[in-house]
Each structure stands twice: as C-alpha cells, then as structure tokens.
Design a protein around this motif. Structure first.
Motif, PDB file in Angstrom:
ATOM      1  N   ARG A   1       0.797  -1.236   0.000  1.00 49.85           N
ATOM      2  CA  ARG A   1       0.000   0.000   0.000  1.00 49.85           C
ATOM      3  C   ARG A   1       0.821   1.272   0.000  1.00 49.85           C
ATOM      4  O   ARG A   1       0.357   2.310  -0.466  1.00 49.85           O
TER       5      ARG A   1
ATOM      6  N   VAL B   1      -0.764  13.674  13.207  1.00 54.85           N
ATOM      7  CA  VAL B   1      -1.931  12.822  13.057  1.00 54.85           C
ATOM      8  C   VAL B   1      -2.613  12.677  14.415  1.00 54.85           C
ATOM      9  O   VAL B   1      -1.962  12.341  15.414  1.00 54.85           O
TER      10      VAL B   1
ATOM     11  N   GLU C   1      -2.922   0.656  12.551  1.00 58.61           N
ATOM     12  CA  GLU C   1      -4.128   1.493  12.607  1.00 58.61           C
ATOM     13  C   GLU C   1      -3.740   2.967  12.547  1.00 58.61           C
ATOM     14  O   GLU C   1      -4.399   3.772  11.879  1.00 58.61           O
TER      15      GLU C   1
ATOM     16  N   GLY D   1      -3.005   3.905   9.147  1.00 57.53           N
ATOM     17  CA  GLY D   1      -4.274   4.131   8.442  1.00 57.53           C
ATOM     18  C   GLY D   1      -4.761   5.561   8.638  1.00 57.53           C
ATOM     19  O   GLY D   1      -5.213   6.214   7.687  1.00 57.53           O
ATOM     20  N   SER D   2      -4.659   6.064   9.860  1.00 56.55           N
ATOM     21  CA  SER D   2      -5.036   7.462  10.133  1.00 56.55           C
ATOM     22  C   SER D   2      -4.097   8.432   9.423  1.00 56.55           C
ATOM     23  O   SER D   2      -4.531   9.483   8.935  1.00 56.55           O
TER      24      SER D   2
ATOM     25  N   ILE E   1      -2.599   7.855   6.544  1.00 52.28           N
ATOM     26  CA  ILE E   1      -3.005   7.817   5.131  1.00 52.28           C
ATOM     27  C   ILE E   1      -4.260   8.658   4.914  1.00 52.28           C
ATOM     28  O   ILE E   1      -4.338   9.421   3.945  1.00 52.28           O
ATOM     29  N   GLU E   2      -5.222   8.551   5.820  1.00 56.54           N
ATOM     30  CA  GLU E   2      -6.440   9.377   5.717  1.00 56.54           C
ATOM     31  C   GLU E   2      -6.094  10.861   5.762  1.00 56.54           C
ATOM     32  O   GLU E   2      -6.649  11.664   4.996  1.00 56.54           O
ATOM     33  N   MET E   3      -5.167  11.239   6.659  1.00 58.16           N
ATOM     34  CA  MET E   3      -4.796  12.642   6.757  1.00 58.16           C
ATOM     35  C   MET E   3      -4.075  13.108   5.494  1.00 58.16           C
ATOM     36  O   MET E   3      -4.322  14.220   5.006  1.00 58.16           O
TER      37      MET E   3
ATOM     38  N   GLU F   1      -4.538  12.048   2.514  1.00 57.07           N
ATOM     39  CA  GLU F   1      -5.578  12.234   1.495  1.00 57.07           C
ATOM     40  C   GLU F   1      -6.345  13.534   1.710  1.00 57.07           C
ATOM     41  O   GLU F   1      -6.641  14.258   0.749  1.00 57.07           O
ATOM     42  N   LYS F   2      -6.648  13.870   2.966  1.00 56.21           N
ATOM     43  CA  LYS F   2      -7.346  15.131   3.252  1.00 56.21           C
ATOM     44  C   LYS F   2      -6.467  16.330   2.907  1.00 56.21           C
ATOM     45  O   LYS F   2      -6.965  17.334   2.371  1.00 56.21           O
TER      46      LYS F   2
ATOM     47  N   SER G   1      -4.120  16.389   0.607  1.00 56.23           N
ATOM     48  CA  SER G   1      -4.022  16.470  -0.857  1.00 56.23           C
ATOM     49  C   SER G   1      -5.291  17.059  -1.476  1.00 56.23           C
ATOM     50  O   SER G   1      -5.232  17.676  -2.539  1.00 56.23           O
ATOM     51  N   ARG G   2      -6.442  16.896  -0.794  1.00 57.48           N
ATOM     52  CA  ARG G   2      -7.694  17.486  -1.289  1.00 57.48           C
ATOM     53  C   ARG G   2      -7.909  18.903  -0.753  1.00 57.48           C
ATOM     54  O   ARG G   2      -8.936  19.516  -1.024  1.00 57.48           O
TER      55      ARG G   2
END
Length: 186
Positions: free
Chosen positions: A31, A137, A166, A169-170, A172-174, A176-177, A179-180
């Motif tokens: 990943r 994070v 885990e 995972g948080s 990666i979510e951050m 992505e946020k 980058s958006r």
C-alpha cells in the motif's frame, strides 16, 4: 502509491525504532512506499550553513520534501526526545515558512525499555512537530513499553504493531485530506 518517510530518532546499530520501522515497511509494502532515512550523518544545526547546506542536509530536505507523509519515532532520553532527532527537526524547520516539513502529515511513536514507553519524549516530539508547522496525526499515543523484550534477532515482534498499523491508516487518511485541501498547516 503513497510515499512515506520513516525516521528513527536513534542511530544505534540495534535501534528498536529502526526495527519497528522495518516491520512497518514490510507490512505496508503493498500500500505504501516507506523509505527509512537515517540521521547518522546529519551534522549539528548551524544557521550559518542554512543557505549553503552540507549534502547530508540537502538529501534530508529532498527526502522529506518529496514524501507525502512521515512516521517519526524516538527513544526517551532523560524525559525528552533524542538529541539527533531534535537536531534533524531543527534542520527540517528551515528555511522558515518554506521548510520541507511544513504541512506534512506526521505520525509519531516512542519506544523505551521503561514500562512507560517514552510518553514524556512523545509529548516533547509532538510539541516540536506543531512548532515546525507539520500536521500531527490525531491518533492515540503509540508508546512501546519494555521495548527491549520485544526484539528478537533485530526484529520487532509484538502485537503493538497492529495498533501502529491502525495509526498508519489514520496517517493515510490525513494525507488524502491534505491532498484534497481539506487540511492545511497554519
């Protein structure tokens, strides 16, 4: 594939933090590209060198500038983070307002032979992460206590790794946020 830089705040040959990062790298290989960056050759911070830094600093800056996020671990030395890590973070905070770490998502962890797992060092590390304008994070504290009992032949072997995954995972979510454009540093 996301590119994450992993930094161990210990430069010991048998560093627990490096062992933990190696297991994370292996477990995340499908990943995430997790590049481990050593601090062993990072010279002491010197503001006089900031505008023409040594090659080791340029290499560190480029690794952080080109990554999507970071995982940073530190031992606890006298209730604080390691000097080599603090020194590297000082370099990474420069140049002011245009540093390579500014706006990067960072997951932190500590490991210590003490049962407390280095929680005091993590508090200091998290404060410094905020000061250098990285984005920490939001995840429960990852502190590996009695870490010397969780290494076998240089390999970290403890169920704590599942909790750390885990946390990744948080992270990666951050990323992505960020980058958006949903999260920015100050």
């Amino acid at each position: 594939m996301l590119k994450i830089v992993g930094i161990a705040g210990s430069i010991r040959r048998e560093s627990t933090h490096t062992a933990i990062l190696r297991v994370l790298k292996e477990r995340l290989a499908d990943r995430v590209e997790l590049d481990l960056v050593s601090l062993a050759q990072v010279p002491l911070y010197d503001e006089d060198l900031e505008h023409s830094p040594p090659q080791e600093i340029t290499t560190l800056w480029n690794a952080v500038r080109s990554c999507d996020g970071m995982i940073i671990g530190t031992p606890e030395y006298n209730h604080g983070m390691s000097g080599v890590l603090k020194n590297a973070l000082d370099w990474l905070s420069r140049p002011y307002r245009n540093s390579p770490i500014k706006g990067k998502a960072v997951l932190t962890f500590t490991a210590s032979s003490a049962f407390t797992g280095g929680v005091r060092a993590q508090a200091q590390l998290n404060e410094t992460i905020s000061a250098v304008e990285a984005i920490r994070v939001a995840f429960p504290q990852i502190a590996v206590g009695s870490s010397h009992t969780k290494i076998n032949n240089g390999v970290f072997n403890d169920e704590t790794i599942e909790f750390m995954l885990e946390g990744v995972g948080s992270l990666i979510e951050m990323i992505e946020k960020i980058s958006r454009g949903l999260i920015t540093s100050s």
